[in-house]
Scaffold this motif. Structure first.
Motif, PDB file in Angstrom:
ATOM      1  N   VAL A  67       0.838  -1.210   0.000  1.00  0.00           N
ATOM      2  CA  VAL A  67       0.000   0.000   0.000  1.00  0.00           C
ATOM      3  C   VAL A  67       0.868   1.252   0.000  1.00  0.00           C
ATOM      4  N   ILE A  68       1.916   1.264   0.837  1.00  0.00           N
ATOM      5  CA  ILE A  68       2.792   2.436   0.918  1.00  0.00           C
ATOM      6  C   ILE A  68       3.535   2.652  -0.392  1.00  0.00           C
ATOM      7  N   VAL A  69       4.123   1.582  -0.935  1.00  0.00           N
ATOM      8  CA  VAL A  69       4.899   1.703  -2.171  1.00  0.00           C
ATOM      9  C   VAL A  69       4.001   2.115  -3.338  1.00  0.00           C
ATOM     10  N   THR A  70       2.814   1.522  -3.422  1.00  0.00           N
ATOM     11  CA  THR A  70       1.896   1.861  -4.516  1.00  0.00           C
ATOM     12  C   THR A  70       1.435   3.314  -4.423  1.00  0.00           C
ATOM     13  N   ALA A  71       1.143   3.774  -3.202  1.00  0.00           N
ATOM     14  CA  ALA A  71       0.692   5.155  -3.030  1.00  0.00           C
ATOM     15  C   ALA A  71       1.797   6.137  -3.421  1.00  0.00           C
ATOM     16  N   ILE A  72       3.032   5.858  -3.000  1.00  0.00           N
ATOM     17  CA  ILE A  72       4.144   6.746  -3.350  1.00  0.00           C
ATOM     18  C   ILE A  72       4.389   6.739  -4.858  1.00  0.00           C
ATOM     19  N   ARG A  73       4.358   5.559  -5.465  1.00  0.00           N
ATOM     20  CA  ARG A  73       4.601   5.464  -6.909  1.00  0.00           C
ATOM     21  C   ARG A  73       3.513   6.174  -7.707  1.00  0.00           C
ATOM     22  N   ASP A  74       2.249   6.024  -7.300  1.00  0.00           N
ATOM     23  CA  ASP A  74       1.158   6.697  -8.010  1.00  0.00           C
ATOM     24  C   ASP A  74       1.275   8.208  -7.884  1.00  0.00           C
ATOM     25  N   GLN A  75       1.664   8.700  -6.703  1.00  0.00           N
ATOM     26  CA  GLN A  75       1.833  10.137  -6.523  1.00  0.00           C
ATOM     27  C   GLN A  75       2.969  10.664  -7.384  1.00  0.00           C
ATOM     28  N   ILE A  76       4.064   9.901  -7.462  1.00  0.00           N
ATOM     29  CA  ILE A  76       5.199  10.305  -8.301  1.00  0.00           C
ATOM     30  C   ILE A  76       4.791  10.326  -9.765  1.00  0.00           C
ATOM     31  N   SER A  77       4.046   9.313 -10.197  1.00  0.00           N
ATOM     32  CA  SER A  77       3.603   9.246 -11.593  1.00  0.00           C
ATOM     33  C   SER A  77       2.688  10.411 -11.935  1.00  0.00           C
ATOM     34  N   GLU A  78       1.860  10.808 -10.982  1.00  0.00           N
ATOM     35  CA  GLU A  78       0.950  11.933 -11.221  1.00  0.00           C
ATOM     36  C   GLU A  78       1.709  13.236 -11.382  1.00  0.00           C
ATOM     37  N   SER A  80       5.096  13.549 -12.172  1.00  0.00           N
ATOM     38  CA  SER A  80       6.080  13.502 -13.260  1.00  0.00           C
ATOM     39  C   SER A  80       5.455  13.208 -14.610  1.00  0.00           C
ATOM     40  N   GLY A  81       4.160  12.876 -14.628  1.00  0.00           N
ATOM     41  CA  GLY A  81       3.537  12.539 -15.890  1.00  0.00           C
ATOM     42  C   GLY A  81       3.873  11.135 -16.362  1.00  0.00           C
ATOM     43  N   GLY A  82       4.091  10.237 -15.448  1.00  0.00           N
ATOM     44  CA  GLY A  82       4.453   8.863 -15.780  1.00  0.00           C
ATOM     45  C   GLY A  82       5.839   8.530 -15.289  1.00  0.00           C
ATOM     46  N   ASP A  83       6.250   7.274 -15.531  1.00  0.00           N
ATOM     47  CA  ASP A  83       7.592   6.811 -15.161  1.00  0.00           C
ATOM     48  C   ASP A  83       7.833   6.958 -13.665  1.00  0.00           C
ATOM     49  N   GLY A  84       6.834   6.545 -12.857  1.00  0.00           N
ATOM     50  CA  GLY A  84       6.979   6.669 -11.420  1.00  0.00           C
ATOM     51  C   GLY A  84       8.037   5.757 -10.837  1.00  0.00           C
ATOM     52  N   ALA A  85       8.241   4.585 -11.475  1.00  0.00           N
ATOM     53  CA  ALA A  85       9.235   3.639 -10.962  1.00  0.00           C
ATOM     54  C   ALA A  85      10.649   4.187 -11.062  1.00  0.00           C
ATOM     55  N   ARG A  86      10.891   5.120 -11.971  1.00  0.00           N
ATOM     56  CA  ARG A  86      12.232   5.692 -12.153  1.00  0.00           C
ATOM     57  C   ARG A  86      12.670   6.497 -10.934  1.00  0.00           C
ATOM     58  N   TYR A  87      11.741   7.242 -10.361  1.00  0.00           N
ATOM     59  CA  TYR A  87      12.064   8.129  -9.243  1.00  0.00           C
ATOM     60  C   TYR A  87      11.677   7.541  -7.888  1.00  0.00           C
ATOM     61  N   LEU A  88      11.044   6.371  -7.884  1.00  0.00           N
ATOM     62  CA  LEU A  88      10.537   5.797  -6.640  1.00  0.00           C
ATOM     63  C   LEU A  88      11.624   5.557  -5.587  1.00  0.00           C
ATOM     64  N   PHE A  90      14.475   7.087  -4.895  1.00  0.00           N
ATOM     65  CA  PHE A  90      14.972   8.313  -4.277  1.00  0.00           C
ATOM     66  C   PHE A  90      13.881   9.043  -3.506  1.00  0.00           C
ATOM     67  N   ILE A  91      12.750   9.298  -4.160  1.00  0.00           N
ATOM     68  CA  ILE A  91      11.672  10.043  -3.513  1.00  0.00           C
ATOM     69  C   ILE A  91      11.075   9.236  -2.366  1.00  0.00           C
ATOM     70  N   GLY A  92      10.917   7.929  -2.557  1.00  0.00           N
ATOM     71  CA  GLY A  92      10.388   7.090  -1.490  1.00  0.00           C
ATOM     72  C   GLY A  92      11.284   7.067  -0.266  1.00  0.00           C
ATOM     73  N   THR A  93      12.603   7.040  -0.490  1.00  0.00           N
ATOM     74  CA  THR A  93      13.545   7.063   0.626  1.00  0.00           C
ATOM     75  C   THR A  93      13.458   8.379   1.388  1.00  0.00           C
ATOM     76  N   LEU A  94      13.359   9.491   0.676  1.00  0.00           N
ATOM     77  CA  LEU A  94      13.221  10.795   1.329  1.00  0.00           C
ATOM     78  C   LEU A  94      11.976  10.830   2.215  1.00  0.00           C
ATOM     79  N   PHE A  95      10.861  10.384   1.653  1.00  0.00           N
ATOM     80  CA  PHE A  95       9.603  10.432   2.407  1.00  0.00           C
ATOM     81  C   PHE A  95       9.655   9.539   3.634  1.00  0.00           C
ATOM     82  N   LEU A  96      10.119   8.307   3.482  1.00  0.00           N
ATOM     83  CA  LEU A  96      10.137   7.373   4.600  1.00  0.00           C
ATOM     84  C   LEU A  96      11.099   7.825   5.693  1.00  0.00           C
ATOM     85  N   PHE A  97      12.239   8.375   5.298  1.00  0.00           N
ATOM     86  CA  PHE A  97      13.192   8.825   6.308  1.00  0.00           C
ATOM     87  C   PHE A  97      12.627   9.982   7.119  1.00  0.00           C
ATOM     88  N   ILE A  98      12.084  10.990   6.445  1.00  0.00           N
ATOM     89  CA  ILE A  98      11.549  12.153   7.157  1.00  0.00           C
ATOM     90  C   ILE A  98      10.342  11.753   7.999  1.00  0.00           C
TER      91      ILE A  98
END
Length: 254
Positions: A67-78, A80-88, A90-98
């Motif tokens: 659920v967490i990974v899918t939510a982060i990936r969908d938000q990134i895709s929204e 960036s206009g797609g290609d959410g797995a490319r940035y997942l 880095f962005i996922g690590t930032l969010f989880l750490f903070i």
């Protein structure tokens, strides 16, 4: 808050809390709690991913992770206009750490490392490096450097200032919000030590998640804008019809 000679001293920043010192080297709470958060995230990730299942029966931890990974990936895709797995990663690590660093503030004796300007500056610098890194990997170094002189070379100093200013804004925004919450809780403890701190602690958990979300979203916006601006104008949508027309004419020829 520490007691020194009978006087209560509030530690505004975890950098002021020195846990150990050896030959002039100081171990501050910022460093200790930063490594603690990283260790907990690494151990938790290892524990959950070591028991992944593709069958019908999955553990609750795997469901939560998906659920967490899918939510982060969908938000990134929204964003960036797609290609959410490319940035997942880095962005996922930032969010989880903070988020983890802020949520652990409910533990007695723990001070969130995000309340230190050095930590938030390090996170902002990571975003500063990630913006050109993703752009260069996508368009090449030449395409990225051209964005600094668009629409004319006179914009070069302004674009450089813009890069630096948004990095400072990221660091100061996160630091200011976390630090202000710590100061408010310290003041309310001296006023009403039983009721207000509990309420502020609950609100602190909510704002901690919000700050993690905002930081991750802004980082993704900066990375996505850098990738889009580095694209060559000739590689836009307008070039596609010409190629398609050319193919269609070729097919009609005998």
């Amino acid at each position: 808050m520490n007691d020194t000679g009978g006087d209560t001293v509030m530690q505004i920043s975890p950098d002021q809390w020195i846990l150990a010192e050896w030959n002039g080297l100081q171990l501050t709470a910022t460093v200790a709690f930063t490594w603690l958060v990283m260790a907990l995230l690494a151990a938790g990730s290892r524990l959950v991913t070591s028991r992944l299942s593709t069958g019908e029966k999955v553990s609750r931890w795997q469901v939560m992770l998906e659920v967490i990974v899918t939510a982060i990936r969908d938000q990134i895709s929204e964003i960036s206009g797609g290609d959410g797995a490319r940035y997942l990663p880095f962005i996922g690590t930032l969010f989880l750490f903070i988020a983890a660093a802020n949520l652990l503030s409910v533990v007695p004796g723990y001070v969130p490392p995000t309340g230190s300007l050095s930590t938030t500056a390090a996170l902002a610098i990571a975003v500063l490096v990630a913006v050109p890194a993703f752009s260069i990997a996508r368009q090449g170094i030449g395409g990225y450097l051209k964005t600094y002189v668009r629409p004319s070379p006179i914009m070069l100093p302004f674009n450089l200032v813009s890069e630096a200013s948004r990095t400072v804004a990221l660091a100061v925004r996160l630091y200011g919000n976390v630090m202000s919450g710590t100061i408010i809780v310290g003041i309310l403890i001296s006023v009403a030590p039983f009721f207000f701190p509990v309420v502020m602690q609950v609100l602190g958990l909510l704002t901690g998640l919000i700050q993690a979300y905002i930081f991750a979203v802004l980082a993704m916006v900066y990375i996505a804008s850098g990738a889009r601006s580095s694209r060559s104008p000739s590689s836009g949508v307008g070039a596609a019809p010409a190629n398609q027309t050319g193919h269609s004419q070729t097919r009609k020829e005998p």
